[in-house]
Design a protein around this motif. Structure first.
Motif, PDB file in Angstrom:
ATOM      1  N   VAL A  46       0.610  -1.370   0.087  1.00 40.56           N
ATOM      2  CA  VAL A  46       0.219  -0.264  -0.578  1.00 40.56           C
ATOM      3  C   VAL A  46       1.040   0.941   0.305  1.00 40.56           C
ATOM      4  N   ASP A  47       1.801   1.157   1.063  1.00 44.23           N
ATOM      5  CA  ASP A  47       2.683   2.388   1.089  1.00 44.23           C
ATOM      6  C   ASP A  47       4.163   2.732  -0.014  1.00 44.23           C
ATOM      7  N   HIS A  48       3.566   1.915  -1.352  1.00 47.05           N
ATOM      8  CA  HIS A  48       4.995   1.529  -2.292  1.00 47.05           C
ATOM      9  C   HIS A  48       3.905   1.287  -3.289  1.00 47.05           C
ATOM     10  N   LEU A  49       3.912   3.111  -3.671  1.00 48.29           N
ATOM     11  CA  LEU A  49       3.050   3.115  -5.514  1.00 48.29           C
ATOM     12  C   LEU A  49       3.976   3.478  -6.467  1.00 48.29           C
ATOM     13  N   ILE A  50       3.601   3.012  -8.038  1.00 50.19           N
ATOM     14  CA  ILE A  50       3.780   2.241  -8.175  1.00 50.19           C
ATOM     15  C   ILE A  50       4.268   3.772  -9.880  1.00 50.19           C
ATOM     16  N   ALA A  51       5.487   4.043  -9.617  1.00 50.09           N
ATOM     17  CA  ALA A  51       5.722   5.613 -10.220  1.00 50.09           C
ATOM     18  C   ALA A  51       5.348   5.576 -11.725  1.00 50.09           C
ATOM     19  N   ASP A  52       5.231   6.125 -12.544  1.00 51.16           N
ATOM     20  CA  ASP A  52       4.895   6.476 -13.696  1.00 51.16           C
ATOM     21  C   ASP A  52       5.797   6.185 -14.522  1.00 51.16           C
ATOM     22  N   ASP A  53       7.379   6.083 -13.549  1.00 54.12           N
ATOM     23  CA  ASP A  53       8.126   5.188 -14.623  1.00 54.12           C
ATOM     24  C   ASP A  53       8.507   4.480 -14.547  1.00 54.12           C
ATOM     25  N   GLN A  54       7.833   3.606 -13.251  1.00 53.71           N
ATOM     26  CA  GLN A  54       7.938   2.027 -13.567  1.00 53.71           C
ATOM     27  C   GLN A  54       6.907   0.873 -14.071  1.00 53.71           C
ATOM     28  N   SER A  55       7.454   0.241 -14.250  1.00 53.18           N
ATOM     29  CA  SER A  55       6.543  -1.133 -14.476  1.00 53.18           C
ATOM     30  C   SER A  55       5.862  -2.627 -13.165  1.00 53.18           C
ATOM     31  N   SER A  56       6.731  -2.201 -12.808  1.00 56.85           N
ATOM     32  CA  SER A  56       6.520  -2.145 -10.922  1.00 56.85           C
ATOM     33  C   SER A  56       7.430  -2.044  -9.593  1.00 56.85           C
ATOM     34  N   VAL A  57       7.075  -1.885  -9.224  1.00 62.48           N
ATOM     35  CA  VAL A  57       7.260  -1.975  -7.259  1.00 62.48           C
ATOM     36  C   VAL A  57       7.611  -3.108  -6.676  1.00 62.48           C
ATOM     37  N   SER A  58       9.215  -3.197  -6.150  1.00 59.93           N
ATOM     38  CA  SER A  58       8.807  -4.249  -5.131  1.00 59.93           C
ATOM     39  C   SER A  58      11.002  -4.567  -4.232  1.00 59.93           C
ATOM     40  N   ARG A  99      14.065   9.099 -28.846  1.00 61.98           N
ATOM     41  CA  ARG A  99      13.552   8.399 -27.353  1.00 61.98           C
ATOM     42  C   ARG A  99      11.452   8.558 -27.438  1.00 61.98           C
ATOM     43  N   ALA A 100      11.123   9.283 -27.871  1.00 62.71           N
ATOM     44  CA  ALA A 100       9.266   9.342 -27.290  1.00 62.71           C
ATOM     45  C   ALA A 100       9.211   8.605 -28.708  1.00 62.71           C
ATOM     46  N   THR A 101       9.355   8.371 -30.137  1.00 65.43           N
ATOM     47  CA  THR A 101       9.066   7.531 -30.440  1.00 65.43           C
ATOM     48  C   THR A 101       8.243   6.040 -29.924  1.00 65.43           C
ATOM     49  N   ARG A 102       9.403   5.631 -29.087  1.00 60.91           N
ATOM     50  CA  ARG A 102       8.274   4.615 -28.072  1.00 60.91           C
ATOM     51  C   ARG A 102       8.144   4.679 -26.821  1.00 60.91           C
ATOM     52  N   ASP A 103       7.497   5.917 -26.814  1.00 58.97           N
ATOM     53  CA  ASP A 103       7.032   5.521 -25.530  1.00 58.97           C
ATOM     54  C   ASP A 103       5.129   5.047 -25.764  1.00 58.97           C
ATOM     55  N   PRO A 104       4.656   5.457 -27.217  1.00 61.38           N
ATOM     56  CA  PRO A 104       3.048   4.408 -26.973  1.00 61.38           C
ATOM     57  C   PRO A 104       3.603   2.354 -26.310  1.00 61.38           C
ATOM     58  N   TYR A 105       4.662   2.174 -27.198  1.00 65.14           N
ATOM     59  CA  TYR A 105       5.193   0.875 -26.787  1.00 65.14           C
ATOM     60  C   TYR A 105       5.295   0.843 -25.673  1.00 65.14           C
ATOM     61  N   THR A 106       6.001   1.101 -24.928  1.00 60.58           N
ATOM     62  CA  THR A 106       6.447   1.179 -24.102  1.00 60.58           C
ATOM     63  C   THR A 106       5.213   0.745 -22.664  1.00 60.58           C
ATOM     64  N   GLN A 107       4.438   2.096 -22.799  1.00 64.61           N
ATOM     65  CA  GLN A 107       3.541   1.409 -22.646  1.00 64.61           C
ATOM     66  C   GLN A 107       2.101   0.774 -22.727  1.00 64.61           C
ATOM     67  N   THR A 119       4.894   2.137 -18.796  1.00 65.89           N
ATOM     68  CA  THR A 119       4.783   3.003 -18.002  1.00 65.89           C
ATOM     69  C   THR A 119       4.716   4.106 -19.389  1.00 65.89           C
ATOM     70  N   THR A 120       4.398   5.290 -18.289  1.00 66.21           N
ATOM     71  CA  THR A 120       4.406   6.840 -19.504  1.00 66.21           C
ATOM     72  C   THR A 120       4.937   7.527 -19.155  1.00 66.21           C
ATOM     73  N   SER A 121       6.399   7.248 -18.220  1.00 63.36           N
ATOM     74  CA  SER A 121       7.565   8.483 -18.367  1.00 63.36           C
ATOM     75  C   SER A 121       8.532   7.865 -17.892  1.00 63.36           C
ATOM     76  N   GLU A 122      10.142   8.234 -18.963  1.00 61.71           N
ATOM     77  CA  GLU A 122      11.045   7.581 -18.458  1.00 61.71           C
ATOM     78  C   GLU A 122      11.659   7.388 -16.975  1.00 61.71           C
ATOM     79  N   PRO A 123      12.663   6.501 -16.518  1.00 58.16           N
ATOM     80  CA  PRO A 123      13.371   6.883 -15.184  1.00 58.16           C
ATOM     81  C   PRO A 123      14.317   8.197 -15.530  1.00 58.16           C
ATOM     82  N   ALA A 124      14.532   8.453 -13.952  1.00 54.13           N
ATOM     83  CA  ALA A 124      15.550  10.332 -13.966  1.00 54.13           C
ATOM     84  C   ALA A 124      16.833   9.439 -14.694  1.00 54.13           C
TER      85      ALA A 124
END
Length: 732
Positions: free
Chosen positions: A78-90, A364-372, A377-382
């Protein structure tokens, strides 16, 4: 353990001179243990931190006998939300984030009098971080590479089909540019003669995650449109003002149709678990006759090997893992209109796709729909995270050296080595009671267990400033502070040369080819080697400030997992010297298969709501599931032995007085798997990952192990987590 299988396919190591410890008498889990209350409560900062980490992850309102994963990890999830640049959190990813932060700090320290290889790693990181320079170059570095590859016809580059040499072109792309667009090739140890390196060929990778994304109607519908858009947008961006939309769209359709044909000819993962059946050794001349291919295999292999100046003849032995696919590849190619142009367009696309991460933000932005679509994910990592990971991947030993010297407690290495021996003895202690194995097979299994070679922490030479091996290893890599894309290509060629250069050389069983600064662990069947890099040997997996019960539950389970891989459905096909060699009696192997089928059926019956209610694939995850179930049993047995050897009792943590050490053992085990997933990634995981999701890596092995039910006073046959014996599965 989570790998990408990476990767992974050529991990090494075997020490045939290792002394074999004697098999101890079996210690049953009913052996009286010292009282949990004998030891004084530990109030050190480490103990307080460990107690806080444990309690803050738990949902104490849940019932451990109903849903142990929720009980152990509910609050954490519950405490660890999945950020936009993440596909999972663990928990795993959290520790990886911590390691990445350390790498950021050490890579950003000014260059002083460090070794040349470390200077290159730091300059590589700087070139990655200079996004202004990367953006200013735009598509220029990529266009230069495309020209070197022979041009990209779809973007308007000239192409003469009459001068296109299919065999040599495929060889060049597989080596210099690293794309497995039509045939995979590498050099590694021979499965039947593990001391020798040999050329190996297999079916390729694909543009989308795996063949199911082309052949499963639902996955195709959910992913192919975004994959096609990625392709079209990238081609349009590279072509610039001269882009021909009609031609680009037509080529995108041709490529997808081409990949569907490739996918249809590839064997599914479920048919690729039998190493004996997959292994086909023959000369290049025999390969040519067997496949009757339009590809001239001598020309292909010599084109690839030219990067290291090695020439082979038609009498050279190779190992083929996909003969049927290699027979079909000619028809796949020749059945296409203007197939030479199509192959060139496809190969360049695969290289461009693989290099997208290293390009300008616009490209890099050309792949955004594919990675989503594939990861959610909807954004890149830091950027620092991207660059620390890239530096670690391309300069594993220099970056590993910085990590170890900065943050790795040396005592963790010795503690892990001792636990390996404890877990080895625990595994061996099960053999006498395995009534499904005959005596000779038990003896063979014990011999193999004795020969397992642990590789722990890091290789000594990376911290020895008097040893110039690390500088020599990276001497051919060119790094400029303002040329990130070119640096990537230099590092990629270096990696290929390192691999291909092993042909004709004996296998180096002490070689490290994984970074010490990663959070993972591995087993190599061809080397009978288990590997535990420094990155994983820290909290929560190992913490000197937490009870030994939790260390055995966490890193102990990981160690047991890797040992058991030597005896899963794949590893069990190799002997103690890393050779593909049947050491099983027919009856023992039949019993093994029956027990394995129980586990296949058990996991396949599980549906996962996060992944649209899809079922787990018990066949594809069998090896990892066997390792999980065996690993937890071995870790628990090893801890019971530790208790007998340490009558003073285990550490007691503040605020956790109501928990027994057995309960803390299972909490330590479960909490390394806390985590949640985005739906898109969950679907992808069930399709491509040989591991079960973390939730089920906790629940199923616990249900299969009666000591869990006993530890939490569950009611057998009533509570979910303590089923009757006939409803459980066990291999080891």
């Amino acid at each position: 353990m989570t790998v990408a299988t990476i990767v992974l396919a050529v991990l090494y190591g075997l020490n045939v001179n290792q002394a074999a410890p004697e098999t101890p008498p079996v210690v049953t889990t009913t052996t009286p243990a010292p009282s949990d209350t004998q030891a004084t409560i530990c109030e050190s900062d480490q103990c307080v931190s460990a107690a806080s980490r444990i309690v803050n992850a738990m949902n104490l309102e849940a019932q451990p006998c109903d849903d142990f994963f929720e009980y152990a990890c509910g609050a954490w999830n519950v405490d660890h939300l999945i950020a936009d640049d993440q596909s999972s959190v663990s928990t795993f990813n959290g520790l990886r984030e911590d390691v990445a932060k350390i790498l950021k700090r050490v890579l950003e320290k000014p260059i002083t009098t460090e070794r040349d290889s470390i200077k290159k790693a730091k300059n590589f990181y700087s070139s990655c971080m200079d996004t202004a320079q990367i953006d200013s170059l735009g598509a220029a570095p990529l266009k230069t590479l495309i020209t070197e590859m022979g041009g990209w016809p779809v973007v308007g580059d000239s192409f003469d089909a009459s001068k296109f040499d299919l065999s040599k072109t495929l060889g060049k792309f597989v080596s210099i540019y690293g794309t497995y667009g039509l045939v995979s090739m590498w050099v590694g140890s021979d499965d039947r003669k593990s001391t020798e390196n040999i050329i190996q060929l297999d079916q390729p990778s694909l543009g989308m995650p795996n063949r199911d994304y082309y052949l499963d109607a639902d996955k195709y519908a959910a992913t192919a449109p975004s994959y096609r858009k990625y392709m079209v947008d990238m081609m349009t961006a590279v072509a610039g003002a001269s882009a021909d939309a009609t031609a680009i769209n037509a080529v995108a359709d041709q490529i997808i149709d081409f990949e569907i044909a490739i996918a249809s000819s590839m064997a599914p993962d479920s048919e690729r678990r039998d190493s004996e059946a997959l292994y086909n050794k023959m000369t290049i001349a025999e390969l040519q006759t067997t496949t009757n291919s339009a590809i001239n295999w001598s020309a292909y292999i010599n084109s690839a090997m030219s990067v290291v100046g090695t020439t082979v003849t038609s009498t050279e032995n190779v190992v083929i893992y996909a003969p049927e696919y290699l027979k079909n590849v000619t028809d796949i190619i020749n059945g296409r209109f203007d197939h030479h142009r199509l192959v060139q367009n496809y190969l360049v696309w695969r290289v461009v796709k693989g290099r997208t991460s290293y390009l300008s933000s616009t490209l890099r932005a050309t792949r955004d729909p594919y990675t989503q679509a594939t990861s959610g994910t909807t954004s890149e990592p830091a950027r620092w995270r991207t660059c620390s990971d890239s530096s670690n991947s391309n300069f594993p030993m220099p970056v590993g050296s910085l990590f170890v010297q900065d943050s790795f407690p040396e005592e963790n290495k010795a503690a892990t080595l001792q636990m390996v021996e404890d877990l080895r003895l625990a595994f061996k202690s099960f053999l006498p009671t395995n009534d499904w194995m005959d005596d000779q097979t038990k003896t063979n299994a014990e011999t193999k267990a004795d020969l397992i070679n642990p590789i722990i922490g890091y290789p000594d030479y990376i911290t020895d400033t008097t040893d110039n091996k690390m500088d020599q290893d990276y001497a051919d890599v060119t790094v400029g502070v303002a040329t990130y894309f070119d640096n990537i290509q230099s590092a990629a060629i270096h990696n290929v040369k390192t691999s291909y250069g092993k042909l004709r050389l004996p296998v180096d069983f002490e070689e490290w080819i994984t970074s010490p600064a990663i959070v993972n662990a591995f087993y190599s069947p061809s080397r009978n080697q288990i590997v535990f890099p420094a990155g994983i040997l820290q909290p929560p997996f190992y913490d000197a400030g937490q009870p030994s019960s939790m260390n055995y539950g966490a890193i102990g389970m990981v160690i047991g997992h890797e040992i058991t891989h030597g005896f899963d459905n794949s590893g069990a096909q190799f002997d103690g010297y890393g050779n593909l060699n049947n050491w099983w009696s027919n009856s023992s192997k039949e019993n093994f298969n029956v027990r394995s089928q129980c586990m296949i059926d058990q996991y396949s019956a599980i549906s996962w709501d996060t992944a649209k209610g899809l079922h787990l694939n018990g066949e594809n995850t069998l090896g990892e599931n066997i390792a999980d179930n065996g690993g937890i049993r071995e870790a628990y047995e090893a801890y019971k032995r530790w208790q007998v050897a340490n009558p003073g009792g285990d550490l007691r943590l503040p605020g956790l007085g109501e928990f027994t050490q057995d309960q803390l053992f299972f909490l330590g085990y479960a909490q390394v798997w806390c985590g949640t997933y985005k739906e898109e990634y969950a679907v992808r995981m069930l399709t491509t990952d040989p591991h079960s999701p973390g939730k089920f890596r906790v629940l199923v092995p616990s249900e299969n192990f009666p000591e869990f039910g006993k530890a939490f006073n569950c009611k057998q046959g009533v509570d979910t987590m303590y089923p009757n014996p006939e409803d459980t599965c066990r291999v080891w």
